[in-house]
Design an enzyme around this catalytic site. Structure first.
Site, mmCIF file in Angstrom:
data_model
loop_
_atom_site.group_PDB
_atom_site.id
_atom_site.type_symbol
_atom_site.label_atom_id
_atom_site.label_comp_id
_atom_site.label_asym_id
_atom_site.label_seq_id
_atom_site.Cartn_x
_atom_site.Cartn_y
_atom_site.Cartn_z
ATOM 1 N N GLN A 78 0.802 -1.094 -0.123
ATOM 2 C CA GLN A 78 -0.100 -0.024 0.009
ATOM 3 C C GLN A 78 0.968 1.191 0.059
ATOM 4 O OE1 GLN A 78 -3.534 -0.345 0.223
ATOM 5 N NE2 GLN A 78 -3.646 1.769 -0.378
ATOM 6 N N PHE A 79 1.488 1.491 -1.232
ATOM 7 C CA PHE A 79 2.385 2.986 -1.300
ATOM 8 C C PHE A 79 1.669 4.269 -0.943
ATOM 9 C CE2 PHE A 79 0.089 3.201 -5.341
ATOM 10 C CZ PHE A 79 0.095 4.652 -5.624
ATOM 11 N N THR A 80 0.247 4.021 -0.936
ATOM 12 C CA THR A 80 -0.245 5.486 -0.453
ATOM 13 C C THR A 80 -0.230 5.571 1.136
ATOM 14 O OG1 THR A 80 -2.445 4.167 -0.105
ATOM 15 C CG2 THR A 80 -2.020 5.108 -2.342
#
Length: 151
Positions: A78-80
């Site tokens: 989950q890069f966000t």
């Protein structure tokens, strides 16, 4: 490294409408990586997660680990989690690790988790558009940030 840990009764990931992974009681982990993260941080985070005592014992006290309750893990990249919102309203992701470095490190983290808990884990698909479903238990949601935990 940031991990959003959600205690779940059930969680699953679908890609293009097809079920990719599913767990029952356990943890849904949303995992974000940033430049500077490495295998040592992944090992520490995996150990911390494996030893967390967030499940209730027979007296209703939060005192049991994932292993104690025979729980499972679903890990989703989950890069966000490294969205920057300091300037304006459109998120910036410059603090997220580049995909070509993040994928192998996320895979390493998942293997470190497997070693710590003594069984396999389920995963999402790196960089895929995923439909993540869950039924929170509690709800219990814990934010783990390596910079806060270990400086």
């Amino acid at each position: 490294m940031r991990v959003i840990l959600q205690v779940v009764k059930q969680a699953s990931v679908k890609v293009d409408g097809k079920l990719v992974s599913q767990i029952d009681k356990g943890y849904l982990l949303l995992v974000g990586l940033t430049p500077g993260d490495d295998e040592a941080i992944c090992n520490k985070m995996a150990a911390k997660i494996a030893k967390l005592r967030v499940f209730e014992d027979t007296n209703g006290k939060i005192n049991l680990s994932l292993k104690d309750v025979g729980g499972e893990i679903l890990s989703v990249s989950q890069f966000t989690l490294y969205a920057g919102l300091k300037d304006g309203n459109r998120p910036s992701f410059v603090s997220a690790m580049r995909p070509e470095q993040a994928k192998p490190l996320w895979e390493y983290f998942n293997k470190a988790l497997e070693k710590e808990i003594g069984s396999g884990i389920q995963t999402g698909i790196f960089q895929a558009m995923m439909d993540v479903s869950l039924i929170n238990d509690g709800p219990t949601t814990i934010i783990l940030d390596s910079k806060e935990l270990w400086g």
